[in-house]
Motif scaffolding. Sequence first.
Motif, PDB file in Angstrom:
ATOM      1  N   UNK A 313       0.991  -1.132  -0.094  1.00 37.24           N
ATOM      2  CA  UNK A 313      -0.252   0.355  -0.098  1.00 37.24           C
ATOM      3  C   UNK A 313       1.052   1.274  -0.222  1.00 37.24           C
ATOM      4  N   UNK A 314       0.456   2.450  -0.646  1.00 41.03           N
ATOM      5  CA  UNK A 314       1.275   3.317  -0.782  1.00 41.03           C
ATOM      6  C   UNK A 314       0.625   4.344   0.654  1.00 41.03           C
ATOM      7  N   UNK A 315      -0.169   4.095   1.274  1.00 39.78           N
ATOM      8  CA  UNK A 315      -0.117   5.284   2.699  1.00 39.78           C
ATOM      9  C   UNK A 315      -1.595   4.523   3.541  1.00 39.78           C
ATOM     10  N   UNK A 321      -6.072   0.840   8.389  1.00 39.24           N
ATOM     11  CA  UNK A 321      -6.231   0.512   6.375  1.00 39.24           C
ATOM     12  C   UNK A 321      -5.261   1.054   5.943  1.00 39.24           C
ATOM     13  N   UNK A 322      -4.942  -0.132   4.665  1.00 36.02           N
ATOM     14  CA  UNK A 322      -4.196   0.007   3.544  1.00 36.02           C
ATOM     15  C   UNK A 322      -5.447   1.211   2.517  1.00 36.02           C
ATOM     16  N   UNK A 373       7.617   7.892  -9.521  1.00 38.54           N
ATOM     17  CA  UNK A 373       7.280   8.624  -7.902  1.00 38.54           C
ATOM     18  C   UNK A 373       7.311   8.165  -6.828  1.00 38.54           C
ATOM     19  N   UNK A 374       5.276   7.020  -7.023  1.00 34.01           N
ATOM     20  CA  UNK A 374       5.244   6.455  -5.734  1.00 34.01           C
ATOM     21  C   UNK A 374       5.786   5.357  -5.457  1.00 34.01           C
ATOM     22  N   UNK A 375       6.277   4.731  -6.320  1.00 33.38           N
ATOM     23  CA  UNK A 375       7.327   3.162  -6.526  1.00 33.38           C
ATOM     24  C   UNK A 375       8.250   4.172  -5.375  1.00 33.38           C
TER      25      UNK A 375
END
Length: 426
Positions: A313-315, A321-322, A373-375
């Motif tokens: 999960x990114x956040x 909670x993912x 960028x998120x990766x």
Amino acid sequence: MDGLRTLSVLEHEVITIVGSDTEQAIASLDTSGTWLTDTEAQALLRLNDSRRGFCQRVSGGIKLAQYCGIVRLQTCMLEILPKIGMEDIRSAQEIERARGVLLTMLHGARLTVTASGLAPQQMVRAPLLDIFIEAFLHSALEQARRGLLCRYVPHRDNLTVLKGRFHTHGHIRQNLARPHLLHCEYDEFTPNNPYNCAIRTTLDTCRTWIRRSATQRLWLETHARYANITTTNMTSAAVAKLPRNRTTRRYATVLTWCEWLLSMASPSLSTGFTQAPGLLFDMNKLFEAYVGNQVEAQSSDAFYVQRQGPAAPLAMMAGDTEAFLLKPDITVWHATMDGSPTHLSRILDAKWKRLNPQMENWGVAQADIYQLLAYAIRYQCAQLELVYPAPSSVMDTTALPVFRIATDQSATSDIQIQIRTMQVWA
């Protein structure tokens, strides 16, 4: 499919729709042209129900999306090929080159397109359906030469001698007036089992689809090997449900071909329903599989290549909670001597899009950079790559950009997103 005209088009191309479905109007049109009648267009649009975004109605015709392969309509066969040229207008030789690209990618992605008897020059000129059928025939013929798979199949029959188990109730029902017969239940070890019946059914189904005489001769040779197998009414779904294990592993390729080809033999066409069955490949997923196999082939034993993951999960939200699940196309890891991954080396994302050196940022989408960028943030990886198909025209790959994203004062910790191209034609 005797008498069906064949339309060869490219993905994202707009197919013209003629205004009338009358026989007189159709007879006046060029049968070699690229057009659809209103009825054919409506059948094509209904394919969006099973493949979301396959095509859309636009001014003047039907615009295709990124799916390539074959669609069977009642009156024509639509052959959709990948767009590989930089120009928006189709060039004279682009259809043949595009057909070669699709075959190369299917083979490179290990999607069961094996070596066929066609020479490379003949292969790109042959109809795509003939090429697929020939690949199926070669696969079926190979299994016959190795020996057909045998299985124990249950039987019930009236015999003169006891075999297997005597079936009392069946004997009373059938043989009261025939005392010399015994009703028996027994298992027979035979090649006449569902696996070979699937091949025989596919052989019978695709015979009328073949156009090339060489493919017809190969069909006759293959059919002779399966002549003693019973013809059944197996469907693509029935083939997909056949149990697969280590004893049937060598049949995996030919059964996949059976599923694909039988999926085109939709009974709905004969009953008047206008749903269009087809054999289609999502070019985004196909290119991703192709890139993954190429990266694996080019990587040494010191690296481990993982597809579609690891998911993370990114956040996080309240209550742990993912949110915003990430799943990279390809991750390359440093590996130990036994092949176990240790730490991440780089992340690759495959994009079936066209680069254009004349556009700002080479036409790389801003959303794709945000995704990488998120990766980089989530997986703590500074080396990332966006992989695009190399165009058929000449491009200076040494000038491909590298996007650097500064994270602090140290240049060594900057995130680098490298733009790469991968050749997809032979």
